[in-house]
Design a protein around this motif. Structure first.
Motif, PDB file in Angstrom:
ATOM      1  N   LEU A  26      12.850  -4.395   5.519  1.00 22.55           N
ATOM      2  CA  LEU A  26      13.129  -3.794   5.299  1.00 22.55           C
ATOM      3  C   LEU A  26      14.270  -3.273   6.642  1.00 22.55           C
ATOM      4  CD1 LEU A  26      12.514  -2.191   2.099  1.00 22.55           C
ATOM      5  CD2 LEU A  26      14.551  -3.744   2.217  1.00 22.55           C
ATOM      6  N   TYR A  31      18.233  -1.964   6.936  1.00 21.14           N
ATOM      7  CA  TYR A  31      17.910  -0.538   6.629  1.00 21.14           C
ATOM      8  C   TYR A  31      16.847   0.577   7.436  1.00 21.14           C
ATOM      9  CZ  TYR A  31      19.672  -3.649   3.088  1.00 21.14           C
ATOM     10  OH  TYR A  31      20.439  -5.044   2.491  1.00 21.14           O
ATOM     11  N   ASN A  33      17.305   3.469   7.506  1.00 21.99           N
ATOM     12  CA  ASN A  33      17.503   5.004   6.343  1.00 21.99           C
ATOM     13  C   ASN A  33      16.502   4.431   5.669  1.00 21.99           C
ATOM     14  OD1 ASN A  33      18.982   3.161   5.226  1.00 21.99           O
ATOM     15  ND2 ASN A  33      19.921   4.182   3.080  1.00 21.99           N
ATOM     16  N   VAL A  34      15.163   3.724   5.122  1.00 20.56           N
ATOM     17  CA  VAL A  34      14.020   3.626   4.646  1.00 20.56           C
ATOM     18  C   VAL A  34      13.165   4.511   5.230  1.00 20.56           C
ATOM     19  CG1 VAL A  34      12.216   2.025   3.666  1.00 20.56           C
ATOM     20  CG2 VAL A  34      14.528   1.805   3.439  1.00 20.56           C
ATOM     21  N   ALA A  35      12.424   5.443   4.553  1.00 17.38           N
ATOM     22  CA  ALA A  35      11.639   5.973   5.278  1.00 17.38           C
ATOM     23  C   ALA A  35      10.048   5.730   4.787  1.00 17.38           C
ATOM     24  CB  ALA A  35      11.274   7.984   4.967  1.00 17.38           C
ATOM     25  N   ALA A  36       9.851   5.049   3.249  1.00 20.91           N
ATOM     26  CA  ALA A  36       8.531   4.949   2.899  1.00 20.91           C
ATOM     27  C   ALA A  36       8.824   3.693   1.311  1.00 20.91           C
ATOM     28  CB  ALA A  36       8.336   6.619   2.070  1.00 20.91           C
ATOM     29  N   VAL A  37       7.927   2.926   2.089  1.00 18.91           N
ATOM     30  CA  VAL A  37       7.542   2.235   0.360  1.00 18.91           C
ATOM     31  C   VAL A  37       6.495   1.920  -0.122  1.00 18.91           C
ATOM     32  CG1 VAL A  37       7.746  -0.235  -0.255  1.00 18.91           C
ATOM     33  CG2 VAL A  37       9.574   0.985   1.534  1.00 18.91           C
ATOM     34  N   THR A  38       6.183   2.319  -1.359  1.00 19.17           N
ATOM     35  CA  THR A  38       4.934   1.476  -1.933  1.00 19.17           C
ATOM     36  C   THR A  38       4.703   0.772  -2.388  1.00 19.17           C
ATOM     37  OG1 THR A  38       4.942   3.555  -3.160  1.00 19.17           O
ATOM     38  CG2 THR A  38       3.609   4.283  -1.425  1.00 19.17           C
ATOM     39  N   GLY A  40       3.938  -1.244  -6.126  1.00 20.76           N
ATOM     40  CA  GLY A  40       2.534  -1.352  -7.371  1.00 20.76           C
ATOM     41  C   GLY A  40       2.811  -1.998  -8.594  1.00 20.76           C
ATOM     42  N   TYR A  42       3.320  -2.753 -12.633  1.00 17.99           N
ATOM     43  CA  TYR A  42       4.503  -2.696 -13.603  1.00 17.99           C
ATOM     44  C   TYR A  42       3.761  -3.774 -14.713  1.00 17.99           C
ATOM     45  CZ  TYR A  42       8.178  -2.305 -16.508  1.00 17.99           C
ATOM     46  OH  TYR A  42       8.884  -1.994 -17.534  1.00 17.99           O
TER      47      TYR A  42
ATOM     48  N   LYS B   5      13.083   3.779  -7.911  1.00 20.38           N
ATOM     49  CA  LYS B   5      11.975   3.183  -8.535  1.00 20.38           C
ATOM     50  C   LYS B   5      12.763   2.083  -8.697  1.00 20.38           C
ATOM     51  CE  LYS B   5       9.648   7.436  -9.884  1.00 20.38           C
ATOM     52  NZ  LYS B   5       9.403   8.157 -11.398  1.00 20.38           N
ATOM     53  N   TYR B   7      11.515  -1.694 -10.361  1.00 20.61           N
ATOM     54  CA  TYR B   7      11.281  -3.115 -11.182  1.00 20.61           C
ATOM     55  C   TYR B   7      11.531  -4.318 -10.700  1.00 20.61           C
ATOM     56  CZ  TYR B   7      11.383   2.229 -12.987  1.00 20.61           C
ATOM     57  OH  TYR B   7      10.960   3.297 -13.214  1.00 20.61           O
ATOM     58  N   LYS B  41       6.933  -6.049 -10.368  1.00 22.87           N
ATOM     59  CA  LYS B  41       5.907  -5.119  -9.638  1.00 22.87           C
ATOM     60  C   LYS B  41       6.568  -3.769  -9.631  1.00 22.87           C
ATOM     61  CE  LYS B  41       7.232  -9.045  -7.030  1.00 22.87           C
ATOM     62  NZ  LYS B  41       7.428  -9.532  -5.557  1.00 22.87           N
ATOM     63  N   TYR B  42       6.459  -3.351  -8.799  1.00 22.04           N
ATOM     64  CA  TYR B  42       6.939  -1.827  -8.932  1.00 22.04           C
ATOM     65  C   TYR B  42       6.624  -1.040  -7.556  1.00 22.04           C
ATOM     66  CZ  TYR B  42       7.404   3.373  -9.969  1.00 22.04           C
ATOM     67  OH  TYR B  42       7.316   5.018  -9.749  1.00 22.04           O
ATOM     68  N   PHE B  43       8.433  -1.158  -7.404  1.00 22.87           N
ATOM     69  CA  PHE B  43       8.797  -0.670  -5.461  1.00 22.87           C
ATOM     70  C   PHE B  43       9.203   1.011  -5.918  1.00 22.87           C
ATOM     71  CE2 PHE B  43       8.796  -4.883  -5.532  1.00 22.87           C
ATOM     72  CZ  PHE B  43       8.452  -5.307  -4.495  1.00 22.87           C
ATOM     73  N   GLU B  44       8.842   2.139  -4.535  1.00 22.22           N
ATOM     74  CA  GLU B  44       8.849   3.553  -5.016  1.00 22.22           C
ATOM     75  C   GLU B  44       9.329   3.570  -3.717  1.00 22.22           C
ATOM     76  OE1 GLU B  44       6.539   6.517  -7.876  1.00 22.22           O
ATOM     77  OE2 GLU B  44       6.081   6.314  -5.745  1.00 22.22           O
ATOM     78  N   ILE B  45      10.498   3.757  -3.251  1.00 19.24           N
ATOM     79  CA  ILE B  45      11.361   3.659  -1.027  1.00 19.24           C
ATOM     80  C   ILE B  45      12.040   5.338  -1.545  1.00 19.24           C
ATOM     81  CG2 ILE B  45      12.677   2.251  -0.101  1.00 19.24           C
ATOM     82  CD1 ILE B  45      12.853   0.129  -2.190  1.00 19.24           C
ATOM     83  N   LYS B  46      11.874   6.008  -0.216  1.00 18.48           N
ATOM     84  CA  LYS B  46      12.241   6.905  -0.290  1.00 18.48           C
ATOM     85  C   LYS B  46      12.736   6.548   1.055  1.00 18.48           C
ATOM     86  CE  LYS B  46       7.994   9.958  -1.252  1.00 18.48           C
ATOM     87  NZ  LYS B  46       6.588  10.011   0.025  1.00 18.48           N
ATOM     88  N   LEU B  47      13.704   7.230   0.546  1.00 15.79           N
ATOM     89  CA  LEU B  47      15.568   6.872   1.765  1.00 15.79           C
ATOM     90  C   LEU B  47      16.135   8.071   1.836  1.00 15.79           C
ATOM     91  CD1 LEU B  47      17.556   3.457   0.187  1.00 15.79           C
ATOM     92  CD2 LEU B  47      16.044   4.723  -1.215  1.00 15.79           C
ATOM     93  N   MET B  61      19.176  -4.493  -1.155  1.00 16.62           N
ATOM     94  CA  MET B  61      17.318  -5.073  -0.614  1.00 16.62           C
ATOM     95  C   MET B  61      16.982  -6.081  -1.875  1.00 16.62           C
ATOM     96  SD  MET B  61      16.387  -1.322   0.457  1.00 16.62           S
ATOM     97  CE  MET B  61      17.296   0.104   1.505  1.00 16.62           C
ATOM     98  N   ARG B  75      15.894  -4.010 -11.765  1.00 19.13           N
ATOM     99  CA  ARG B  75      16.593  -2.661 -12.407  1.00 19.13           C
ATOM    100  C   ARG B  75      16.119  -1.034 -11.070  1.00 19.13           C
ATOM    101  NH1 ARG B  75      13.299   0.375 -15.871  1.00 19.13           N
ATOM    102  NH2 ARG B  75      11.635  -0.598 -16.534  1.00 19.13           N
TER     103      ARG B  75
END
Lengths: 83, 83
Positions: A26, A31, A33-38, A40, A42, B5, B7, B41-47, B61, B75
């Motif tokens: 990213l 991008y 301004n993206v600080a972290a991605v995890t 998982g 679903y 978040k 999905y 898949k499930y992404f958590e993106i901190k920005l 993205m 979504r």
């Protein structure tokens, strides 16, 4: 019919190299301004009422199959689907 | 700081062999009331806020990297994190 939405993520102490790789990708796409991605998993599980309460069943499914409880944590929501 | 978040799931017309395999495994574990399983898949993106609105950025993205829009749909929810 019910729908259980199950989210499985790594525990915070566990390294997530795929999440890191996605963050780097990213950044390369500008991008910054993206600080972290995890990353998982679903699951959407459609199920009918069984002998046990559904929440108890979904808990068991996560512990036994869907999540590696040593490394992963999970949460879920159960909603009723319209017939 | 904001948390997106995301999905990502297969479109309904796309075969999901992993979801089928998980359904079969749940049946073998005696969860016979499971009717269907899909795996996504499930992404958590901190920005942090960027030049564009966050929702527009997250849309981009997904289209460019996180989802294969030929086979997958996505979504997302964006929430503000407490400092």
């Amino acid at each position: 019919m019910y729908l259980a939405k199950v989210y499985v993520t790594y525990k915070p102490s566990i390294l997530d190299p795929k999440g890191e790789a996605i963050k780097d990708a990213l950044h390369r796409l500008d991008y910054e301004n993206v600080a972290a991605v995890t990353l998982g998993k679903y699951f959407e599980i459609k199920l009918t009422p069984g002998e046990k309460p559904l929440a108890e069943q979904v808990d068991e499914m996560c512990d036994r199959l869907l999540a590696n409880v040593n490394m992963e944590t999970y949460r879920y929501e159960i909603t009723e689907l319209e017939a």
